[in-house]
Write a protein that holds these residues in place. Structure first.
Motif, PDB file in Angstrom:
ATOM      1  N   MET A 105      13.897   1.444 -25.433  1.00  0.00           N
ATOM      2  CA  MET A 105      13.541   0.751 -26.669  1.00  0.00           C
ATOM      3  C   MET A 105      12.973  -0.613 -26.314  1.00  0.00           C
ATOM      4  N   ARG A 106      12.152  -1.141 -27.207  1.00  0.00           N
ATOM      5  CA  ARG A 106      11.614  -2.478 -27.032  1.00  0.00           C
ATOM      6  C   ARG A 106      11.668  -3.197 -28.378  1.00  0.00           C
ATOM      7  N   ALA A 107      11.541  -4.499 -28.326  1.00  0.00           N
ATOM      8  CA  ALA A 107      11.574  -5.304 -29.551  1.00  0.00           C
ATOM      9  C   ALA A 107      10.153  -5.695 -29.924  1.00  0.00           C
ATOM     10  N   GLU A 108       9.856  -5.607 -31.225  1.00  0.00           N
ATOM     11  CA  GLU A 108       8.547  -5.998 -31.739  1.00  0.00           C
ATOM     12  C   GLU A 108       8.713  -6.895 -32.951  1.00  0.00           C
ATOM     13  N   LEU A 109       7.855  -7.901 -33.033  1.00  0.00           N
ATOM     14  CA  LEU A 109       7.794  -8.758 -34.205  1.00  0.00           C
ATOM     15  C   LEU A 109       6.698  -8.203 -35.102  1.00  0.00           C
ATOM     16  N   ARG A 110       7.023  -8.023 -36.375  1.00  0.00           N
ATOM     17  CA  ARG A 110       6.060  -7.535 -37.353  1.00  0.00           C
ATOM     18  C   ARG A 110       6.141  -8.412 -38.580  1.00  0.00           C
ATOM     19  N   ALA A 111       5.005  -8.565 -39.248  1.00  0.00           N
ATOM     20  CA  ALA A 111       4.971  -9.357 -40.481  1.00  0.00           C
ATOM     21  C   ALA A 111       3.954  -8.738 -41.428  1.00  0.00           C
ATOM     22  N   ARG A 112       4.211  -8.910 -42.723  1.00  0.00           N
ATOM     23  CA  ARG A 112       3.290  -8.418 -43.739  1.00  0.00           C
ATOM     24  C   ARG A 112       3.347  -9.355 -44.939  1.00  0.00           C
ATOM     25  N   VAL A 113       2.219  -9.400 -45.648  1.00  0.00           N
ATOM     26  CA  VAL A 113       2.108 -10.240 -46.837  1.00  0.00           C
ATOM     27  C   VAL A 113       1.621  -9.364 -47.981  1.00  0.00           C
ATOM     28  N   SER A 114       2.289  -9.455 -49.099  1.00  0.00           N
ATOM     29  CA  SER A 114       1.866  -8.702 -50.279  1.00  0.00           C
ATOM     30  C   SER A 114       1.664  -9.669 -51.444  1.00  0.00           C
ATOM     31  N   GLN A 115       0.750  -9.279 -52.319  1.00  0.00           N
ATOM     32  CA  GLN A 115       0.488 -10.036 -53.542  1.00  0.00           C
ATOM     33  C   GLN A 115       0.527  -9.061 -54.703  1.00  0.00           C
ATOM     34  N   GLY A 116       1.408  -9.299 -55.624  1.00  0.00           N
ATOM     35  CA  GLY A 116       1.547  -8.417 -56.778  1.00  0.00           C
ATOM     36  C   GLY A 116       1.913  -6.999 -56.375  1.00  0.00           C
ATOM     37  N   GLY A 117       2.687  -6.835 -55.321  1.00  0.00           N
ATOM     38  CA  GLY A 117       3.111  -5.514 -54.875  1.00  0.00           C
ATOM     39  C   GLY A 117       2.099  -4.780 -54.014  1.00  0.00           C
ATOM     40  N   VAL A 118       0.960  -5.419 -53.705  1.00  0.00           N
ATOM     41  CA  VAL A 118      -0.078  -4.789 -52.898  1.00  0.00           C
ATOM     42  C   VAL A 118      -0.124  -5.471 -51.526  1.00  0.00           C
ATOM     43  N   LEU A 119      -0.056  -4.669 -50.464  1.00  0.00           N
ATOM     44  CA  LEU A 119      -0.135  -5.190 -49.102  1.00  0.00           C
ATOM     45  C   LEU A 119      -1.534  -5.740 -48.858  1.00  0.00           C
ATOM     46  N   THR A 120      -1.625  -7.034 -48.512  1.00  0.00           N
ATOM     47  CA  THR A 120      -2.937  -7.651 -48.305  1.00  0.00           C
ATOM     48  C   THR A 120      -3.182  -8.071 -46.860  1.00  0.00           C
ATOM     49  N   LEU A 121      -2.145  -8.539 -46.176  1.00  0.00           N
ATOM     50  CA  LEU A 121      -2.278  -9.012 -44.798  1.00  0.00           C
ATOM     51  C   LEU A 121      -1.126  -8.474 -43.964  1.00  0.00           C
ATOM     52  N   HIS A 122      -1.349  -8.366 -42.657  1.00  0.00           N
ATOM     53  CA  HIS A 122      -0.250  -8.006 -41.758  1.00  0.00           C
ATOM     54  C   HIS A 122      -0.483  -8.637 -40.393  1.00  0.00           C
ATOM     55  N   LEU A 123       0.555  -8.704 -39.617  1.00  0.00           N
ATOM     56  CA  LEU A 123       0.493  -9.187 -38.242  1.00  0.00           C
ATOM     57  C   LEU A 123       0.528  -7.974 -37.338  1.00  0.00           C
ATOM     58  N   PRO A 124      -0.463  -7.808 -36.469  1.00  0.00           N
ATOM     59  CA  PRO A 124      -0.368  -6.694 -35.526  1.00  0.00           C
ATOM     60  C   PRO A 124       0.933  -6.818 -34.730  1.00  0.00           C
ATOM     61  N   PRO A 125       1.626  -5.718 -34.456  1.00  0.00           N
ATOM     62  CA  PRO A 125       2.917  -5.794 -33.751  1.00  0.00           C
ATOM     63  C   PRO A 125       2.802  -6.562 -32.438  1.00  0.00           C
TER      64      PRO A 125
END
Length: 145
Positions: A105-125
């Motif tokens: 197993m490995r550890a990954e940082l992930r991030a996402r941004v949503s506006q009004g319930g819609v995914l708009t941005l993300h951070l590549p793992p």
């Protein structure tokens, strides 16, 4: 004896009590805020910190540190936080215990941004070494597919 003569007297007393201003109550003084020194991180914990760039004002950001298997499937959530966008850089900090990492197993940082319930941005793992605390600096989000 009749109560009729006492009625006007009671009425005037009631009107007098209603028309008087209440005594001024002084607000309690606020406690002095002192800058407490940042406590040292306990030996069994690690910390990731950084800033997500360009999070929109109405955006809701979620940052998570996950354990993933060899097929990139999330297995365990080590730490996460939810933040509200301010239209610029958004600082974050994640504290976690690194002792849950198993072989393969490995550890990954992930991030996402949503506006009004819609995914708009993300951070590549981003692969993270969970054995040390890391200041990641500025992380640029990309448009979601």
């Amino acid at each position: 004896m009749s109560l009729r003569p006492l009625a006007p007297l009671c009425l005037f007393a009631l009107l007098g009590a209603c028309s008087s201003t209440p005594p001024a109550i002084a607000p309690a003084p606020l406690p002095a805020v002192t800058a407490a020194p940042i406590a040292a991180l306990p030996a069994e914990l690690r910390e990731l910190s950084g800033q997500l760039l360009d999070v929109p004002l109405a955006g809701e950001a979620e940052v998570a540190l996950l354990l993933v298997d060899q097929r990139d499937r999330p297995l365990l959530l080590l730490a996460s936080t939810r933040l509200s966008g301010k239209g610029g850089a958004l600082p974050f900090s994640l504290r976690f215990a690194p002792n849950q990492l198993a072989p393969g197993m490995r550890a990954e940082l992930r991030a996402r941004v949503s506006q009004g319930g819609v995914l708009t941005l993300h951070l590549p793992p981003r692969q993270i070494d969970p054995s040390v605390s890391v200041a990641l600096g500025e992380l640029r989000l990309v448009p979601a597919p």
